[in-house]
Design an enzyme around this catalytic site. Structure first.
Site, PDB file in Angstrom:
ATOM      1  N   SER A 182       0.817  -1.218   0.000  1.00 20.45           N
ATOM      2  CA  SER A 182       0.000   0.000   0.000  1.00 20.45           C
ATOM      3  C   SER A 182       0.848   1.264   0.000  1.00 20.45           C
ATOM      4  O   SER A 182       1.906   1.323   0.641  1.00 20.45           O
ATOM      5  CB  SER A 182      -0.900   0.006   1.238  1.00 20.45           C
ATOM      6  OG  SER A 182      -1.538   1.253   1.411  1.00 20.45           O
ATOM      7  N   GLU A 200       0.141   3.730   1.636  1.00 21.50           N
ATOM      8  CA  GLU A 200       0.138   4.236   3.009  1.00 21.50           C
ATOM      9  C   GLU A 200       1.468   3.961   3.706  1.00 21.50           C
ATOM     10  O   GLU A 200       1.791   4.598   4.712  1.00 21.50           O
ATOM     11  CB  GLU A 200      -1.011   3.607   3.800  1.00 21.50           C
ATOM     12  CG  GLU A 200      -2.398   4.082   3.393  1.00 21.50           C
ATOM     13  CD  GLU A 200      -2.720   5.482   3.888  1.00 21.50           C
ATOM     14  OE1 GLU A 200      -2.123   5.913   4.897  1.00 21.50           O
ATOM     15  OE2 GLU A 200      -3.554   6.152   3.250  1.00 21.50           O
ATOM     16  N   TYR A 234      -2.325   0.190  10.293  1.00 23.04           N
ATOM     17  CA  TYR A 234      -2.520  -0.473   9.000  1.00 23.04           C
ATOM     18  C   TYR A 234      -1.257  -0.383   8.152  1.00 23.04           C
ATOM     19  O   TYR A 234      -0.775  -1.384   7.609  1.00 23.04           O
ATOM     20  CB  TYR A 234      -3.696   0.167   8.261  1.00 23.04           C
ATOM     21  CG  TYR A 234      -3.768  -0.192   6.795  1.00 23.04           C
ATOM     22  CD1 TYR A 234      -4.213  -1.447   6.390  1.00 23.04           C
ATOM     23  CD2 TYR A 234      -3.394   0.716   5.810  1.00 23.04           C
ATOM     24  CE1 TYR A 234      -4.277  -1.785   5.048  1.00 23.04           C
ATOM     25  CE2 TYR A 234      -3.458   0.391   4.467  1.00 23.04           C
ATOM     26  CZ  TYR A 234      -3.904  -0.856   4.090  1.00 23.04           C
ATOM     27  OH  TYR A 234      -3.948  -1.183   2.752  1.00 23.04           O
TER      28      TYR A 234
END
Length: 342
Positions: free
Chosen positions: A124, A126, A157
């Site tokens: 990801s 992120e 996450y």
């Protein structure tokens, strides 16, 4: 060819399953046993795929599935994927998002077919957090993220995703496993979960339009409208996943559009598509939707994916937003009791 998809019931899993079926694959989807229906995104292809019960957090379950199904390719799209939720459920997020990847890699490592199995991990954007690289672009300085940008995760996450990402690299280097990661920037679609901001916006617009644009309709409540994301369509991104697995050498790739847009930009396009130019009075900023640690800016440069894989995104930011709005407007209209009686 036979593929296992962990996370087949999600947005990406459903699009990937469709793509693999089109290419003649035998598709096996792994789902957890739950008491409520979760197969709505893949109902239309259920007769063409095999669904097996399993849990990515259970090492024995994962190992048995891989042993029994003997796949050529394994795609891991399973995760607790909502950033906000990860702050409230960090242990669950870690167990699924990081621990699950370790279980798959260990199962491949000890498989008698290790050399015949390819593995894809959904990483990801992120993971970059607040970090970005800089370069001169004409008279401006371009801020961006690519494969060389240092990681600085800002949420449980993102931290779990980064651990999984490093596991993939480690098992590839240490055990010769064909394991690759796609560092996917934000990708949306008509099948996006309703907790994600883009879908939250288009679902609200759908219900607002279906109400006849009632002036008493509850306002759309959002958080940071100035956060910028590189938004693409999931259909394009699952195609990149498959192309990574077809390359002779496993590697990691940024998958993005090369454009960044704010939440305000998404609101502009989405509301304009239903004839509303001034949406400010319809939106309320609610501190509840601010994260403890926010990622303000993401812009992916997919030059490596374009150069090595020949991958290009095909669906524009505007078309993405418009497709999502059209889908939610139609769905909201069909749910109205007066239409159902006709």
């Amino acid at each position: 060819m036979k593929a296992i998809i962990f996370g087949i019931t999600g947005q990406d899993g459903s699009y990937l399953a469709e793509l693999l079926l089109e290419k003649g694959y035998e598709v096996v989807g792994v789902t957890r046993r739950v008491s409520v229906p979760t197969l709505n995104r893949i109902e239309h292809i259920l007769p063409k795929i095999k669904i097996v019960e399993g849990d990515i957090t259970d090492a024995f379950s994962v190992s048995n599935i891989i042993k029994e199904e003997e796949p050529d390719e394994i795609y891991n799209l399973a995760a607790q994927s909502h950033v906000g939720t990860s702050f409230k459920q960090p242990s669950l997020t870690w167990d699924v998002t990081a621990g699950g990847v370790l279980n798959i890699l260990e199962a491949i490592r000890y498989s008698s077919r290790k050399d015949n199995i390819k593995f894809y991990q959904a990483s990801s954007s992120e993971m970059f957090g607040k970090n970005y690289s800089l370069r001169e672009q004409f008279v401006d300085i371009l801020k961006y993220q690519d494969e060389k940008t240092p990681f600085a995760p800002q949420s449980p996450y993102a931290i779990a995703k980064l651990a999984a990402h490093h596991l993939v690299r480690n098992y590839r280097d240490s055990y010769g496993i064909f394991a690759c990661s796609g560092i996917l920037f934000n990708h949306e679609s008509e099948r996006r979960g309703e907790k994600f901001v883009t879908r939250k916006i288009t679902k609200w617009i759908g219900e607002f339009v279906a109400s006849g644009m009632d002036k008493e309709f509850p306002a759309l409540r959002l958080g940071n409208l100035d956060a910028k994301r590189d938004w693409g369509h999931a259909e394009d991104y699952v195609r990149a996943m498959w192309e990574m697995m077809q390359h002779e050498t496993p590697n990691d790739y940024v998958v993005a559009t090369g454009e960044t847009h704010s939440v305000r930009d998404f609101l502009d396009v989405a509301f304009k598509h239903v004839g509303i130019d001034d949406w400010e009075d319809l939106v309320v900023i609610d501190p509840e939707f601010y994260r403890p640690s926010e990622v303000d800016y993401l812009l992916g440069i997919p030059a490596k994916a374009k150069r090595v894989l020949g991958w290009e995104p095909e669906i524009s930011f505007e078309k993405l937003a418009e497709r999502m709005v059209d889908s939610d407007v139609e769905a909201a209209r069909l749910r109205r009791p007066d239409i159902q009686r006709v």
